[in-house]
Scaffold this motif. Sequence first.
Motif, PDB file in Angstrom:
ATOM      1  N   LEU A  59       0.803  -1.212   0.000  1.00  0.00           N
ATOM      2  CA  LEU A  59       0.000   0.000   0.000  1.00  0.00           C
ATOM      3  C   LEU A  59       0.839   1.265   0.000  1.00  0.00           C
ATOM      4  O   LEU A  59       0.404   2.283  -0.510  1.00  0.00           O
ATOM      5  CB  LEU A  59      -0.924   0.026   1.213  1.00  0.00           C
ATOM      6  CG  LEU A  59      -1.947  -1.098   1.303  1.00  0.00           C
ATOM      7  CD1 LEU A  59      -2.734  -0.979   2.587  1.00  0.00           C
ATOM      8  CD2 LEU A  59      -2.860  -1.096   0.099  1.00  0.00           C
TER       9      LEU A  59
ATOM     10  N   PRO B 140       2.401   4.559   1.849  1.00  0.00           N
ATOM     11  CA  PRO B 140       1.805   5.413   2.880  1.00  0.00           C
ATOM     12  C   PRO B 140       0.280   5.407   2.808  1.00  0.00           C
ATOM     13  O   PRO B 140      -0.292   5.390   1.722  1.00  0.00           O
ATOM     14  CB  PRO B 140       2.358   6.806   2.546  1.00  0.00           C
ATOM     15  CG  PRO B 140       3.587   6.549   1.746  1.00  0.00           C
ATOM     16  CD  PRO B 140       3.322   5.281   0.975  1.00  0.00           C
ATOM     17  N   VAL B 141      -0.352   5.411   3.966  1.00  0.00           N
ATOM     18  CA  VAL B 141      -1.810   5.429   4.065  1.00  0.00           C
ATOM     19  C   VAL B 141      -2.197   6.694   4.828  1.00  0.00           C
ATOM     20  O   VAL B 141      -1.584   7.030   5.838  1.00  0.00           O
ATOM     21  CB  VAL B 141      -2.319   4.173   4.819  1.00  0.00           C
ATOM     22  CG1 VAL B 141      -3.822   4.236   5.032  1.00  0.00           C
ATOM     23  CG2 VAL B 141      -1.931   2.916   4.073  1.00  0.00           C
ATOM     24  N   ALA B 142      -3.207   7.381   4.368  1.00  0.00           N
ATOM     25  CA  ALA B 142      -3.679   8.600   5.034  1.00  0.00           C
ATOM     26  C   ALA B 142      -4.122   8.283   6.458  1.00  0.00           C
ATOM     27  O   ALA B 142      -4.706   7.224   6.719  1.00  0.00           O
ATOM     28  CB  ALA B 142      -4.834   9.213   4.249  1.00  0.00           C
ATOM     29  N   ASP B 143      -3.831   9.202   7.373  1.00  0.00           N
ATOM     30  CA  ASP B 143      -4.168   9.003   8.782  1.00  0.00           C
ATOM     31  C   ASP B 143      -5.637   8.653   8.997  1.00  0.00           C
ATOM     32  O   ASP B 143      -5.960   7.798   9.825  1.00  0.00           O
ATOM     33  CB  ASP B 143      -3.830  10.251   9.599  1.00  0.00           C
ATOM     34  CG  ASP B 143      -2.339  10.445   9.778  1.00  0.00           C
ATOM     35  OD1 ASP B 143      -1.565   9.487   9.534  1.00  0.00           O
ATOM     36  OD2 ASP B 143      -1.938  11.556  10.167  1.00  0.00           O
TER      37      ASP B 143
ATOM     38  N   GLU C 172      -7.592   7.054   7.054  1.00  0.00           N
ATOM     39  CA  GLU C 172      -7.923   5.735   6.498  1.00  0.00           C
ATOM     40  C   GLU C 172      -7.330   4.591   7.321  1.00  0.00           C
ATOM     41  O   GLU C 172      -7.790   3.450   7.225  1.00  0.00           O
ATOM     42  CB  GLU C 172      -7.415   5.631   5.063  1.00  0.00           C
ATOM     43  CG  GLU C 172      -8.108   6.572   4.105  1.00  0.00           C
ATOM     44  CD  GLU C 172      -7.506   6.527   2.705  1.00  0.00           C
ATOM     45  OE1 GLU C 172      -6.829   5.544   2.369  1.00  0.00           O
ATOM     46  OE2 GLU C 172      -7.721   7.490   1.954  1.00  0.00           O
ATOM     47  N   LEU C 173      -6.317   4.885   8.105  1.00  0.00           N
ATOM     48  CA  LEU C 173      -5.589   3.842   8.820  1.00  0.00           C
ATOM     49  C   LEU C 173      -6.428   3.057   9.834  1.00  0.00           C
ATOM     50  O   LEU C 173      -6.362   1.824   9.855  1.00  0.00           O
ATOM     51  CB  LEU C 173      -4.350   4.438   9.492  1.00  0.00           C
ATOM     52  CG  LEU C 173      -3.356   3.447  10.051  1.00  0.00           C
ATOM     53  CD1 LEU C 173      -2.874   2.477   8.976  1.00  0.00           C
ATOM     54  CD2 LEU C 173      -2.181   4.188  10.669  1.00  0.00           C
TER      55      LEU C 173
ATOM     56  N   LEU D  14      -8.513   0.418   8.098  1.00  0.00           N
ATOM     57  CA  LEU D  14      -7.657  -0.585   7.468  1.00  0.00           C
ATOM     58  C   LEU D  14      -7.114  -1.564   8.510  1.00  0.00           C
ATOM     59  O   LEU D  14      -7.181  -2.777   8.330  1.00  0.00           O
ATOM     60  CB  LEU D  14      -6.505   0.108   6.729  1.00  0.00           C
ATOM     61  CG  LEU D  14      -5.602  -0.771   5.900  1.00  0.00           C
ATOM     62  CD1 LEU D  14      -6.373  -1.444   4.776  1.00  0.00           C
ATOM     63  CD2 LEU D  14      -4.450   0.063   5.332  1.00  0.00           C
TER      64      LEU D  14
END
Length: 152
Positions: free
Chosen positions: A34, A36-39, A41-42, A45
């Motif tokens: 993936l 980096p994932v936006a804060d 969205e974490l 997930l």
Amino acid sequence: MLSLGQLPQSFGQPVHAARWETRALELGVEPVVLGPVADDELPALVGAAAAFAFPSLKEGFGLAAMEALAAGVPLVVRELPVLREVFGPAARFADGPHALAAELGHAMTVEDPARRDAGRDLAARHTWDTAARRHLALYRSLPGRGPGEAAT
């Protein structure tokens, strides 16, 4: 599948990335990286995971693992004294790849409410406010160093 050229820089050195890609090909798997994932969205997930593997050999605490516990996700960590001290009854422990695979399989198929509750309780005790208060207390306990004072 994302190519290793798309892996974030923090994934590791090129040698490790090349070994990872070679092993994935040997196993016939196509992992999805993936990056980096936006804060925002974490949490969803992490919460959607069937289990969280934390096979680190060097980590002394494991913030990502603690986030999984907060979400009620079963946790499997490397069998290390420091990780046993941190996670205790909240995690499953594995010493080596085969044990990790077995424990992950067990964590994903067997409900363990006591371990889940222990994980949520543990994570709830490790807040940023608590960490800040403990750091301030430590700093204030050092001789000649109050908040904002520079070391000489």
